[in-house]
Design a protein around this motif. Structure first.
Motif, PDB file in Angstrom:
ATOM      1  N   PRO A  61     -10.250 -18.796   7.568  1.00 20.88           N
ATOM      2  CA  PRO A  61      -9.505 -19.654   6.642  1.00 20.88           C
ATOM      3  C   PRO A  61      -8.951 -20.885   7.356  1.00 20.88           C
ATOM      4  N   PRO A  62      -8.721 -21.970   6.631  1.00 20.96           N
ATOM      5  CA  PRO A  62      -8.076 -23.133   7.247  1.00 20.96           C
ATOM      6  C   PRO A  62      -6.635 -22.798   7.617  1.00 20.96           C
ATOM      7  N   GLN A  63      -6.082 -23.550   8.551  1.00 22.15           N
ATOM      8  CA  GLN A  63      -4.713 -23.315   8.994  1.00 22.15           C
ATOM      9  C   GLN A  63      -3.713 -23.961   8.042  1.00 22.15           C
ATOM     10  N   ILE A  64      -2.585 -23.287   7.854  1.00 22.45           N
ATOM     11  CA  ILE A  64      -1.518 -23.929   7.102  1.00 22.45           C
ATOM     12  C   ILE A  64      -1.003 -25.104   7.922  1.00 22.45           C
ATOM     13  N   GLN A  65      -0.315 -26.041   7.275  1.00 24.70           N
ATOM     14  CA  GLN A  65       0.123 -27.265   7.928  1.00 24.70           C
ATOM     15  C   GLN A  65       1.645 -27.260   8.062  1.00 24.70           C
ATOM     16  N   LEU A  66       2.129 -27.743   9.192  1.00 29.49           N
ATOM     17  CA  LEU A  66       3.555 -27.782   9.487  1.00 29.49           C
ATOM     18  C   LEU A  66       3.997 -29.233   9.629  1.00 29.49           C
ATOM     19  N   PHE A  67       5.093 -29.583   8.939  1.00 38.60           N
ATOM     20  CA  PHE A  67       5.611 -30.964   8.964  1.00 38.60           C
ATOM     21  C   PHE A  67       7.080 -30.945   9.378  1.00 38.60           C
ATOM     22  N   TYR A  68       7.519 -32.134   9.855  1.00 38.30           N
ATOM     23  CA  TYR A  68       8.848 -32.204  10.455  1.00 38.30           C
ATOM     24  C   TYR A  68       9.459 -33.573  10.161  1.00 38.30           C
ATOM     25  N   SER A  69      10.763 -33.562   9.883  1.00 40.19           N
ATOM     26  CA  SER A  69      11.486 -34.811   9.661  1.00 40.19           C
ATOM     27  C   SER A  69      12.924 -34.656  10.157  1.00 40.19           C
ATOM     28  N   ALA A  70      13.416 -35.691  10.834  1.00 41.79           N
ATOM     29  CA  ALA A  70      14.811 -35.714  11.277  1.00 41.79           C
ATOM     30  C   ALA A  70      15.598 -36.775  10.519  1.00 41.79           C
ATOM     31  N   SER A  71      15.034 -37.253   9.429  1.00 41.92           N
ATOM     32  CA  SER A  71      15.664 -38.317   8.640  1.00 41.92           C
ATOM     33  C   SER A  71      16.092 -37.780   7.278  1.00 41.92           C
ATOM     34  N   ASP A  72      17.290 -38.161   6.846  1.00 38.88           N
ATOM     35  CA  ASP A  72      17.761 -37.766   5.520  1.00 38.88           C
ATOM     36  C   ASP A  72      16.966 -38.453   4.418  1.00 38.88           C
TER      37      ASP A  72
END
Length: 674
Positions: free
Chosen positions: A215-226
Motif C-alpha cells: 500500500p502507499p504510505q500515509i502522509q505526515l505534515f507539519y506547521s509551526a504557524s497559527d
C-alpha cells in the motif's frame, strides 16, 4: 611593528602559560557542557529526563494576570486529599493528555497536592490534542486528513520518565544515555524547545489486485504557524511542510517556540480497500517511537525449519566486572521479528514496531506473543562478551526471511508517560533456511559450548521435535572423551615451573588446552550444509549413500574432479569421524564446511612440541581444512563463534563513549605545547 625579544626564560614561561590556558579551556568544556556542546540524538537510545514536577515550570500558567489573578490565587488555597485521586500514573497521564482544557478549567497534577489554576489553550475545531509522551491511536480512511496539535503548554511542560536503563560502569557506557541536563542546556542556548513527533503505522488497507502489492504510505505534515492550523493534503494541493513516511515510520524533529500543528493524510487510491491504523505521539524528551538504519542482528546458522541469530556484543566490560555479570543476569532486553520474503506486504510497516507486531508472521521475545521462539543472554562467540541470541522455529525449508531486531519500549519501561515508550525497530537483515533435513541446528552444548551451527543428522533417528538433545549428547560426549585423553598427556608437561624451564615464553599450558579444545570441537563436530549447495569451498561427504528418506543423491562435482574419482575416494565417500557420524547417526550425503586451517596453526603454536602436533601440507591440507574468505558474508571455513557478516556487526549497541575522544584530544594538545 616590532615585538620585544623574549629571553629564554620568558619564552618558556609563555609556552607553558599557553598550554595551561588550553588545558583549562578543555577542562571547562568537559565539566560545563554549556561551553560548547552540539547534541545529536542517537536514534536507538533515549535521554534521561527523570526530573520532578515543578509548578514554576509553567511560568504564569498561560493566563492573563490582571484578569484572573484573584480567582487563581483563591484556587491555589484549596487543598485536595491525594487519597481521593487514585489512578494509575501512566494511565492518568494518558487520560489527562487526551482532555481539551477550557479557559478557567482546573488542572490537577499527580505530582502535587494543590489544585493549580491553569488556563489551557483549546485546540481549534477539528484538531485533536497531543500530550507529552501520550500516544494516540486512530483509524483513518482513504483520502481523509486528520489534524493534531502539540500545544506550547505541553511543549514547555514537565518531562517524562525514562527507566533505570541497561547496566553500565566506567568501562562501558551501556545502552542508556544520561544526557538530560545536556539537552536542557542545548534547549536554553537554541531558539525554542526541542520536540519530536513520531508516527507508527500499525495496520494497512488490503490490495484489490495482488496480495504482495504494498500500500502507499500515509502522509505526515507539519506547521509551526497559527496561520496553518490544519496542515495536510487537500484537493487544492498541500499545506504545511510534508515529512516523508517510510516503512510505516515518520518523524518530525524541531525546535518549537509555540503551538505545533500536525496533519495525517491517507492517500486516496482505488487499488486498496479498508483503512490505515496509526499511533502518533509527541514528546519534549526524545522520539516516542524509534527506528535505526543499522541492522544489529547477525545470522549464525539454521537448518530446514529453524534459525539461530545473535546481537553484536552488548558491552565491552571485562568478564570479572560487575557490569559484565549484570548483563549476563539481566532479562533478555531485545526481541525480534521475522517474515518470509515471498510476502512483501510487510515492507509497508517494516520500520514500525506496532506494524511489525501486528503483521510479522514470526516473533521472538515479544511480550503478548506466545510461541516456542526464545531470546536469551549468552557470552558465546568471539571475545566472550554478553550478547542476546534468538532461536526461532516453525520456518519453511528453502526459504529466505527478513529479520528485524526490536525492543519493547525503552528496555526498562513501556507505554504512555515513558520516554521512548513506543518501542524501537532496527533495519532488516536477511537469512535463509536449508533444503535438506539431514542437517540439524545445535547450540548450548555442555562441553563444546562454543558450537552453534548445523551438524550432520538423521531425522528418523533424531526427531527435530524432541530428539535434538540426544543428538547433541552423541557429539558432545565424544568430544569430551577425546579431550580427556589429551588432558592426561598435558599433565605430563611441567607447566607450573620457572620461566626458563617452560616450553615457551609466549604460550603456556592454559593456552594449549584452550587451542586444543577449539580445534577438537571444530573437527569432531563438523558444520553441515545442504548436498545441493555448490559453493566451491564445501567438501562432499557420504556421496555414495542414500538420504535418510531413501532417495539417491545427484553426483555433481563442484571441484572439476570426475564424480567416479570422488566416489572411490575415502574423504568424499565417508565422514570425518566415521565411528560416530556414519555408524551411529547415519546422515547420508551432505557437504561440510571444513575447519579453518588457522585453528590447526594455533594448536601447534600453543602446545609443546613433545605432544607431536602438526598440520598437513599441500593437497592433504586442502582435503582437511579451509581458508577464511575476506568477504565477511562468506563462511568459507568453520570456526567456533562464527556468524554471517560478523565483521559488520562488532559495534556495541550502546551509546559511543566520549571518554577516549577527550583523552586523545588532551594528549595531542599536551604534545603540541610541551
Amino acid at each position: 611593528m616590532h615585538f620585544p625579544k623574549l629571553s629564554q626564560l620568558q619564552s618558556r614561561f609563555a609556552v607553558s602559560l599557553g598550554g595551561t590556558l588550553v588545558l583549562i579551556l578543555i577542562y571547562l568544556s568537559i565539566n560545563r557542557p554549556s561551553f560548547a556542546y552540539a547534541a545529536e540524538l542517537d536514534s536507538r537510545i533515549p535521554p534521561d529526563h527523570n526530573h520532578p514536577f515543578s509548578p514554576d515550570s509553567f511560568e504564569n500558567g498561560g493566563f492573563d494576570e490582571e484578569e484572573d489573578f484573584a480567582s487563581v490565587e483563591h484556587l491555589r488555597e484549596i487543598t485536595l486529599d491525594v487519597a481521593d485521586i487514585q489512578y494509575d500514573q501512566h494511565r492518568g497521564t494518558q487520560d489527562l493528555g487526551a482532555k481539551e482544557y477550557e479557559e478557567g478549567e482546573l488542572y490537577v497534577s499527580s505530582n502535587t497536592r494543590k489544585v493549580a489554576g491553569e488556563l489551557r489553550k483549546r485546540a481549534p475545531d477539528g484538531v485533536n490534542s497531543l500530550s507529552n509522551n501520550a500516544p494516540q491511536n486512530m483509524n483513518i480512511e482513504l483520502g481523509v486528513t486528520q489534524n493534531w496539535m502539540f500545544s506550547q503548554d505541553e511543549i514547555e511542560g514537565p518531562h517524562s520518565e525514562n527507566g533505570v536503563g541497561f547496566p553500565s560502569d566506567a568501562s562501558t557506557t551501556g545502552n542508556m544515555s544520561d544526557d538530560g541536563p545536556f539537552r536542557r542546556e542545548l534547549s536554553n542556548r537554541q531558539s525554542g524547545t526541542p520536540i519530536w513527533i513520531t508516527i507508527n503505522v500499525c495496520l494497512q488497507p488490503m490490495s484489490n489486485t495482488s496480495t504482495n502489492e504494498m500500500p502507499p504510505q500515509i502522509q505526515l505534515f507539519y506547521s509551526a504557524s497559527d496561520d496553518i492550523q490544519k496542515p495536510g493534503a487537500t484537493s487544492d494541493g498541500m499545506t504545511g511542510t510534508r515529512i516523508d513516511v517510510e516503512g510505516g515510520y515518520g518523524i518530525i524533529q524541531s525546535n518549537a517556540t509555540g503551538d505545533v500543528y500536525i496533519g495525517v493524510t491517507a492517500p486516496n487510491t482505488t487499488n486498496f480497500q479498508g483503512m490505515w491504523n496509526y499511533e502518533i505521539a509527541a514528546s519534549n524528551d526524545a522520539p516516542y517511537h524509534f527506528y535505526s538504519n543499522e541492522t544489529d542482528l547477525l545470522f549464525v546458522d539454521g537448518d530446514n525449519h529453524a534459525a539461530l541469530l545473535v546481537t553484536p556484543d552488548l558491552t565491552d566490560a571485562i568478564s570479572n566486572s560487575t557490569t559484565y555479570q549484570q548483563w549476563m543476569e539481566t532479562q533478555a532486553p531485545y526481541g525480534m521479528f521475522a517474515h518470509d520474503q515471498k510476502n512483501t506486504s510487510i515492507l509497508g510497516v517494516s520500520r514500525s514496531y506496532c506494524g511489525l507486531r501486528n503483521n510479522a508472521r514470526i516473533a521472538a521475545n515479544v511480550p503478548g506473543i506466545t510461541n516456542n521462539n526464545v531470546g536469551t543472554m549468552t557470552n558465546r562467540g568471539l571475545g566472550g562478551a554478553p550478547k542476546e541470541q534468538f532461536y526461532i522455529s516453525a520456518l519453511n525449508a528453502s526459504s529466505e526471511y527478513w529479520g528485524f531486531l526490536a525492543m519493547t519500549g525503552n528496555s526498562t519501561a513501556t507505554g504512555a508517560g515513558v520516554i521512548g515508550g513506543g518501542g524501537r525497530v532496527w533495519s532488516n537483515m536477511t537469512f535463509s533456511t536449508k533444503a535438506n533435513d539431514n542437517c540439524a541446528l545445535m547450540y548450548n552444548l555442555s562441553f563444546c559450548s562454543e558450537v552453534a551451527y548445523a551438524v550432520p543428522s538423521n531425522p528418523d533417528k533424531f526427531s527435530p521435535l524432541d530428539g535434538l538433545a540426544d543428538l547433541a549428547a552423541v557429539y558432545d560426549s565424544y568430544a569430551a572423551q577425546m579431550y580427556q585423553y589429551f588432558n592426561y598427556s598435558l599433565q605430563q608437561i611441567p607447566c607450573n615451573t620457572t620461566a626458563s624451564a617452560q616450553y615457551s615464553l609466549a604460550r603456556n599450558c592454559d593456552d594449549c588446552a584452550r587451542a586444543y579444545k577449539q580445534w577438537l570441537c571444530a573437527v569432531t563436530i563438523p558444520r553441515c550444509e545442504d548436498w545441493g549447495n555448490n559453493a566451491p569451498y564445501l567438501a562432499q561427504r557420504n556421496m555414495a549413500q542414500n538420504f535418510p528418506n531413501g532417495s539417491t543423491p545427484s553426483w555433481v562435482s563442484n571441484s572439476g574432479v570426475d564424480a567416479q574419482v570422488l566416489l572411490n575416494a575415502v574423504q568424499s565417500n565417508s565422514s570425518r569421524n566415521s565411528q560416530i557420524i556414519d555408524d551411529k547417526i547415519q546422515p547420508g550425503p551432505y557437504k561440510e564446511v571444513l575447519p579453518c586451517i588457522d585453528l590447526c596453526y594455533d594448536l601447534v603454536q600453543s602446545c609443546p612440541a613433545a605432544l607431536g602436533f602438526g598440520c598437513p601440507q599441500g593437497k592433504y591440507q586442502n582435503m582437511s581444512y579451509g581458508v577464511r574468505d575476506p568477504d565477511p558474508g562468506i563462511l568459507s571455513c568453520s570456526y567456533l563463534g562464527a556468524a554471517f557478516y560478523l565483521s559488520d556487526g562488532v559495534r556495541d549497541l550502546g551509546v559511543p563513549s566520549m571518554d577516549k575522544m577527550w583523552v586523545s584530544l588532551i594528549i595531542t594538545i599536551v604534545f603540541l605545547f610541551c
